[in-house]
Design an enzyme around this catalytic site. Sequence first.
Site, PDB file in Angstrom:
ATOM      1  N   ALA A   1     -43.533 -63.150 -28.920  1.00 17.59           N
ATOM      2  CA  ALA A   1     -44.062 -64.442 -29.666  1.00 17.59           C
ATOM      3  C   ALA A   1     -43.024 -65.598 -28.934  1.00 17.59           C
ATOM      4  O   ALA A   1     -41.947 -65.124 -28.356  1.00 17.59           O
ATOM      5  CB  ALA A   1     -43.289 -64.297 -31.076  1.00 17.59           C
TER       6      ALA A   1
ATOM      7  N   GLY B   1     -40.854 -69.117 -30.012  1.00 19.60           N
ATOM      8  CA  GLY B   1     -40.495 -70.300 -30.893  1.00 19.60           C
ATOM      9  C   GLY B   1     -39.835 -71.504 -30.362  1.00 19.60           C
ATOM     10  O   GLY B   1     -39.897 -71.648 -29.117  1.00 19.60           O
TER      11      GLY B   1
ATOM     12  N   ASP C   1     -31.233 -69.079 -42.835  1.00 18.76           N
ATOM     13  CA  ASP C   1     -32.536 -69.254 -42.582  1.00 18.76           C
ATOM     14  C   ASP C   1     -33.608 -68.370 -42.786  1.00 18.76           C
ATOM     15  O   ASP C   1     -34.474 -67.533 -42.407  1.00 18.76           O
ATOM     16  CB  ASP C   1     -32.822 -69.351 -40.736  1.00 18.76           C
ATOM     17  CG  ASP C   1     -34.249 -70.011 -40.613  1.00 18.76           C
ATOM     18  OD1 ASP C   1     -34.749 -70.721 -41.383  1.00 18.76           O
ATOM     19  OD2 ASP C   1     -34.450 -70.112 -39.339  1.00 18.76           O
TER      20      ASP C   1
END
Length: 718
Positions: A25, A27, A141
């Site tokens: 992934a 980000g 977060d």
Amino acid sequence: MHEPVKDSLVETLVDDRYFVRSLIARGGMSSVYLATDRRLDRDVALKVLFPHLASDRGFLRRFESEAKSAARLSHPHVVGVLDQGITDSLAYLVMEYVPGRTLRGLLDERGPLSPRLALALMDAVVEGLAAAHDAGLVHRDVKPENVLLADNGRIKIADFGLARAVSTSTNTGTLVGTVAYLAPELVTAGGADERSDVYSAGIMLYEMLTGRQPFTGDSPIQVAFAHVHSSVPAPSDLCPGLAEDLDELVRWCTAKDPEERPVNGRALLGELRHIRTSLSDAELDFRCTPDPASGPSGAGTPTEALAGATEVLTAGGAAGAATSVIDTSSLGAGGTRANHTEVIHRNDNATTVFPAGSRGAGDDGADQDGYDVEGPDDDYDTDGEADLSPNARRRRAQRDERDRQRLNDREAHRPQLSLRSGKPRRRGILLAVLLTVLLAAVAFAGWFFGAGPGALVSVPDVSNASVEEAGTQLGDAGLNYTTDEVFDEVVAAGLAVGTDPGAAREIRRFQPVKLLVSKGPQLFSVPNVVQRTLEAARADLQEGELALGAVTEEYSESIEAGSIISQQPLPDTLLRLGAPVDVTVSKGPAPVEVPVVTGLGEDAALKAVEDAGLTAAVAPDKVNSATVPAGAVVAQTPASGLLERGSTVTLTISLGPRMVEVPNYVGQRVETARADLESRGFTVEVENLLGGLLGLVRDQEPGAGTAPEGSTVILKVV
């Protein structure tokens, strides 16, 4: 169709240790790769930070410090940090690889979850947060993208410390977090603690129950604005039928004032588990099917529409919301970036800056650069009655009615005394009666707490007394008691160990006392640990409430090295709690002394070596020997010492002496002949004839030809 651009790190070796296999992934702050740790031969998740962060020295110092703090946290529900490193070209974090998907993927697939499933998932998440809070770590977060659901059913929370590393490496006017889950104090003051994580967890629970986020807007600033000035609505406003306890739990976690929230994850975990056990099966299995037109003002869009912009490139990868750094000056009306981790700049007075036009029509508070400034004292209410759906207004009216009813109930139970004016004599009689009752009550209370059942008495010490004697002492003190048998290592069976409450404690006579009677020491059966490894035996003994005692070592022909040969006491013996069990551990077969077979014939030497328990091997090349006859052993390796049984001894076989040419020396000087023969490896003997006055060789044995190396040549000299 365009071919995908291959990532430059894929199929490269990072820091001479981590082989990058594929991109999982990408980000806003980093890319996550599936890599193999070449040193330990295991799969890991490699998070590589973007160059603009890796080039910031202040960030790298914080990044290294936070990585070390997170690495000290070990918990089943927290993704482990295994390593971190900084090279000339990149900074990276090595984490436990969790194959599966994220909570965001589950919400996208299923929408609203049943309370049973939502609370079970939250239990694991909050337990991980509680462990982090106990260790002094704040996540900052918490969001569905950072909750990993492994293929084997494990639930883990990821990315501890990364948000803190970013925020502390930027200027003091910066806050970090995903705006959809951002605690109000992070916007107004910037300081985060455990209660900020609790707020984010409450927002996440709201989304799991309803399938939507409580606040959305055209820009991240507008969402942050809603968190500061609006209260999170009850989930049941959007999903009528949800249990009221769930509404209260969400309200408690998402209170705007941190002082009104659970102090940390540990406090929230206790309440969460209490609610799970108190709800009925029907309440736990309720499934929300919200009406898209219903819900409070500002309620989010369905979860599927808020899935963030992270692109998952490999199946089963842990997709997280992209993390990005945002300057408010770059956010226009269409700048929605849902579920990204945002870095939003504040001014020094802790006011929140919003894009022009984000307040209501007719607001003239815009400053010269096109931004509106809202201070912490401005009034803003997104929960107005006019913005509520009919369903929500009905539920709000019901809650208000319940609040009024509770207030009325409290007032109804408040005692009131009204002495109306009347005849003086009647008032005197009434006062006399009241005084008499009061005096009687005082007298009764004095007796009850002075000499009656409420009197204070000291619990007698009954330890080591018989049950009858202990009962008599307790009865004489006016105490009622019950008996309970307990194990005790000191007091003999059948005697009193003590009382609960303990001796010398002052209690009221009506309070119950428990008399503890000894059952003697608790005995545990010794397990059989023969032929178990030492570590396995230690674990078996600890499980049996016993301890590993003295460890000795012996050679054994039948038990492999490292396994236990014998134990003392024997299996099934009964021992007290924590008693030691001695064991003898095998060192394997005893070593064998190497026999000396040099000079023996080949067959005899092979038999001698094998009879000693060793393996004999003959060297492929034979050698000449002046001293050992052909077919005998001229050398062996090793020549002597001790070897493990079955080890190999290599034998070298002799070819006998080498044949060397013998010249004819008759008529030559004896000194010349001697020197030449000795240089050829012969032994020289001289026989003088007639005194050997001339020094000349008259004859030699053997004559000219060949002879074995090292043999004797006789020179006859005249």
